[in-house]
Design a protein around this motif. Structure first.
Motif, PDB file in Angstrom:
ATOM      1  N   UNK A  70      23.649 -17.742  32.612  1.00 32.56           N
ATOM      2  CA  UNK A  70      24.606 -17.712  33.729  1.00 32.56           C
ATOM      3  C   UNK A  70      23.852 -17.808  35.009  1.00 32.56           C
ATOM      4  N   UNK A  71      24.533 -18.113  35.872  1.00 33.86           N
ATOM      5  CA  UNK A  71      23.992 -18.258  37.481  1.00 33.86           C
ATOM      6  C   UNK A  71      23.255 -17.159  38.055  1.00 33.86           C
ATOM      7  N   UNK A  72      23.688 -16.080  37.748  1.00 31.48           N
ATOM      8  CA  UNK A  72      23.141 -14.943  38.466  1.00 31.48           C
ATOM      9  C   UNK A  72      21.823 -14.710  37.754  1.00 31.48           C
ATOM     10  N   UNK A  73      21.559 -15.206  36.437  1.00 31.06           N
ATOM     11  CA  UNK A  73      20.184 -14.775  35.892  1.00 31.06           C
ATOM     12  C   UNK A  73      19.161 -16.069  36.540  1.00 31.06           C
ATOM     13  N   UNK A  74      19.879 -17.167  36.930  1.00 33.06           N
ATOM     14  CA  UNK A  74      19.129 -18.153  37.546  1.00 33.06           C
ATOM     15  C   UNK A  74      18.748 -17.739  39.049  1.00 33.06           C
ATOM     16  N   UNK A  75      19.857 -17.158  39.721  1.00 33.99           N
ATOM     17  CA  UNK A  75      19.708 -16.798  41.110  1.00 33.99           C
ATOM     18  C   UNK A  75      18.680 -15.553  41.295  1.00 33.99           C
ATOM     19  N   UNK A  76      18.603 -14.559  40.220  1.00 37.07           N
ATOM     20  CA  UNK A  76      18.200 -13.214  40.516  1.00 37.07           C
ATOM     21  C   UNK A  76      17.289 -13.173  39.113  1.00 37.07           C
ATOM     22  N   UNK A  77      16.371 -13.960  38.938  1.00 33.90           N
ATOM     23  CA  UNK A  77      15.507 -13.771  37.540  1.00 33.90           C
ATOM     24  C   UNK A  77      14.872 -12.368  37.462  1.00 33.90           C
ATOM     25  N   UNK A  78      15.023 -11.658  36.212  1.00 33.94           N
ATOM     26  CA  UNK A  78      14.622 -10.395  36.002  1.00 33.94           C
ATOM     27  C   UNK A  78      12.967 -10.613  35.946  1.00 33.94           C
ATOM     28  N   UNK A  79      12.289  -9.529  36.224  1.00 29.29           N
ATOM     29  CA  UNK A  79      10.769  -9.393  36.294  1.00 29.29           C
ATOM     30  C   UNK A  79      10.041  -8.497  35.033  1.00 29.29           C
ATOM     31  N   UNK A  80      10.704  -8.569  34.101  1.00 36.48           N
ATOM     32  CA  UNK A  80      10.432  -7.614  32.650  1.00 36.48           C
ATOM     33  C   UNK A  80       9.546  -8.249  31.853  1.00 36.48           C
ATOM     34  N   UNK A  81       8.771  -9.535  32.151  1.00 34.27           N
ATOM     35  CA  UNK A  81       8.141 -10.223  31.289  1.00 34.27           C
ATOM     36  C   UNK A  81       8.915 -10.537  29.981  1.00 34.27           C
ATOM     37  N   UNK A  82      10.218 -11.033  30.147  1.00 31.44           N
ATOM     38  CA  UNK A  82      10.800 -11.731  29.103  1.00 31.44           C
ATOM     39  C   UNK A  82       9.754 -12.852  28.528  1.00 31.44           C
ATOM     40  N   UNK A  83      10.054 -12.762  27.058  1.00 29.79           N
ATOM     41  CA  UNK A  83       8.909 -13.736  26.326  1.00 29.79           C
ATOM     42  C   UNK A  83       9.574 -15.227  26.434  1.00 29.79           C
ATOM     43  N   UNK A  84      10.783 -15.221  26.569  1.00 29.09           N
ATOM     44  CA  UNK A  84      11.702 -16.463  26.445  1.00 29.09           C
ATOM     45  C   UNK A  84      11.097 -17.380  27.834  1.00 29.09           C
ATOM     46  N   UNK A  85      10.685 -16.436  29.011  1.00 34.06           N
ATOM     47  CA  UNK A  85      10.303 -17.130  30.231  1.00 34.06           C
ATOM     48  C   UNK A  85       9.312 -18.079  30.063  1.00 34.06           C
TER      49      UNK A  85
END
Length: 599
Positions: free
Chosen positions: A113-128
């Motif tokens: 989703x575009x919102x995920x691209x605009x405001x990425x989370x900082x929870x250490x997502x392993x997929x990032x």
């Protein structure tokens, strides 16, 4: 956070009831439980007009619309190069099926989703993905807007340079060691007057707002493409603007493909705006196989693809060229020279017309909105050769395809485009039907960059290069005038000197202006070889004129086959210009001596 209630659905155009103020123009909004994405385009009393970037199927009145508080923006971060996105920067998947590569468009996927691209989370997502990052600043160093604080090898051909946001300046308070980090991990902390500010590898920037620069610079370097009719006859500068208008089947897309493959730009951004999906598939396949002649790396390693094909939402098509331009500005600000291909601005203008019609705005010529020219200007004027905030030189060269219906260059999109471009490569359907590619019509094309490039050509190609170009074009002009007479009385009745002009113009057309994209020696021609080819053609022209002065008839000149052999000079291996010149000059001299001896 502004909220409203969906009242009216008119295709991608939504009317929302908003009793409380809070929405603003260009704000990104989420519609309904699926969080479909849209943009505020008009505000009225208690009423908000939104254009939806996705398929409105399933929407109904009464759903909640929520504002995000941010304008439609793109995420500027590592991982853009070598990938393909839709018109609002959502990644598109490329799947291999039994029929080949297919672009799969799946809107509103949770991880895309575009919102995920605009405001990425900082929870250490392993997929990032994690990027090997080299920090280029030290503690205590003062940083200003646009300064580079980290570098990442984004691909084998492009280094991503993380920059300080344009509204931030301060002293480096802390920094992480070199290592692998995600795009949203704090890399550097600045001490500012407002307090500490964390810098990450990601910036967000509104697509309709040009990024700031220190100043514009006069263009003085050509964008070399290896296409002879462009580089030698109708060149464009780095930081310049060019249009490729032409009817269906004249080769607009293929010409842009050739420029994208061979141009001496650091980065290529190719925008498929409202075109057929198989064309973008072809770009993916071709660019994935080709090797960049400048770097020896895969061509896709310096390419960003944006695909908003004809079956995708029309509102996202209108945004796609501004999305591509914002990405281009980001890499320009790093000090790169970017070439942006927009294919096609006519389909983009049709999207404007459709949205305008649904808004019930007063139509202008051919139904296009009255602001068509200003929107085109807001796109093309973002090109240029500039000094960036970090003191580097960068440029954006824009090449926009125009698809006038019926090849009518008097229609509004073509005419308004001519107001903002200085290079016009008009494609001719008669040349295309004759298999003459690139089908650029030398009679209707022009460039306004000759004065800017004269010093560069004199220094790098020799002081005689402008005269060679001028003489080649004058012969083509003479041919055009003579053909009108030849149609009335026949070419065989013309005097020998006029017949010689027609013969030499044919050599120019077939041996110089026409290129074979499938021949390894003809697909790309270095500038030095282009000059040598013009010298050989004009030496033949001078020699034949002397032979006519000596009483040799035109029929005798044609029997020798020298014209066909000069046409074939384009198939000679490149980088042998001196050998080519001496070899062909010698052959032309022997041709002259044979005729004089026989006489």
């Amino acid at each position: 956070m502004a909220k409203g209630e969906l009242r009216t659905i008119n295709g991608p155009l939504l009317a929302v009831r908003a009793d409380e103020p809070g929405f603003f123009v260009s704000e990104l909004v989420k519609v309904g439980p699926k969080n479909l994405l849209g943009e505020v385009i008009a505000l009225r009393t208690h009423r908000v007009i939104i254009q939806l970037f996705e398929d409105p199927s399933g929407l109904s009145p009464g759903l909640t619309v929520i504002g995000t508080g941010a304008p439609l923006s793109v995420a500027l971060k590592p991982g853009l190069v070598g990938n393909i996105f839709d018109g609002i920067q959502r990644p598109l998947r490329v799947e291999r099926q039994t029929v080949g590569k297919v672009l799969t468009y799946q809107p509103s996927r949770p991880k895309e989703s575009l919102s995920e691209i605009f405001f990425p989370s900082r929870n250490g997502d392993s997929d990032e993905p994690r990027w090997q990052t080299k920090i280029t600043v030290d503690i205590g160093q003062e940083l200003n807007p646009g300064d580079i604080f980290a570098e990442i090898d984004e691909t084998s051909a492009v280094t991503y340079r993380a920059m300080v946001p344009t509204n931030v300046f301060g002293i480096v308070e802390s920094r992480v060691p070199d290592g692998k980090y995600t795009a949203d991990t704090p890399i550097v902390t600045l001490a500012t007057e407002e307090g500490p500010v964390d810098l990450t590898l990601t910036q967000h920037w509104p697509i309709r707002v040009p990024r700031p620069i220190l100043g514009r610079m006069a263009p003085g370097n050509p964008l070399l493409t290896g296409q002879r009719i462009i580089d030698s006859l109708f060149p464009v500068t780095k930081g310049g603007t060019a249009a490729i208008p032409g009817g269906f089947g004249t080769g607009k897309t293929m010409t842009q493909h050739q420029i994208a493959k061979w141009a001496d730009a650091d980065l290529i951004i190719y925008i498929g705006c409202g075109e057929r999906g198989n064309e973008m598939t072809e770009v993916l396949e071709d660019f994935g196989k080709l090797t960049d002649p400048r770097t020896g790396k895969p061509l896709l390693a310096r390419t960003i693809l944006i695909a908003n094909t004809s079956d995708m939402p029309v509102a996202a098509r209108e945004a796609s060229i501004f999305t591509g331009m914002t990405l281009a500005e980001c890499y320009r600000d790093m000090g790169y020279h970017v070439a942006l291909m927009a294919d096609s601005t006519s389909r983009w203008a049709e999207a404007l017309r459709e949205i305008s019609g649904r808004l019930e705005e007063m139509p202008a010529e051919e139904g296009y909105p009255a602001y068509l020219a200003s929107r085109l200007g807001s796109f093309y004027e973002r090109a240029g050769y500039v000094e960036t905030l970090c003191g580097k030189e960068g440029s954006i060269t824009v090449v926009g395809a125009v698809s006038p219906q019926g090849a009518d260059f008097s229609e509004p999109v073509t005419q308004n485009t001519k107001r903002f471009v200085r290079c016009f490569w008009a494609l001719d359907k008669q040349l295309a039907y004759a298999r003459h590619f690139p089908a650029i019509d030398w009679m209707n094309s022009y460039t306004g960059y000759l004065g800017d490039l004269e010093e560069w050509y004199t220094k790098n190609a020799g002081p005689d290069f402008p005269k060679l170009r001028e003489k080649i074009l004058s012969l083509l002009q003479e041919e055009s005038n003579l053909l009108e007479i030849a149609k009335l009385i026949g070419a065989d009745i013309l005097p020998d000197r006029e017949r010689l002009t027609l013969a030499l113009a044919r050599v120019i057309r077939l041996g110089f202006a026409q290129q074979n994209a499938y021949h390894p020696s003809d697909v790309y021609t270095p500038l030095a070889k282009q000059k040598t080819m013009m010298e050989i053609i004009l030496y033949l022209w001078e020699t034949c004129h002397r032979l006519l002065d000596e009483g040799i008839e035109m029929d005798s000149l044609q029997k020798e086959g020298i014209f066909e052999r000069v046409i074939a000079v384009k198939y000679k291996e490149a980088n042998t210009e001196d050998e080519m010149r001496s070899g062909y000059f010698g052959e032309i001299d022997m041709f002259r001596d044979r005729l004089l001896g026989a006489g």
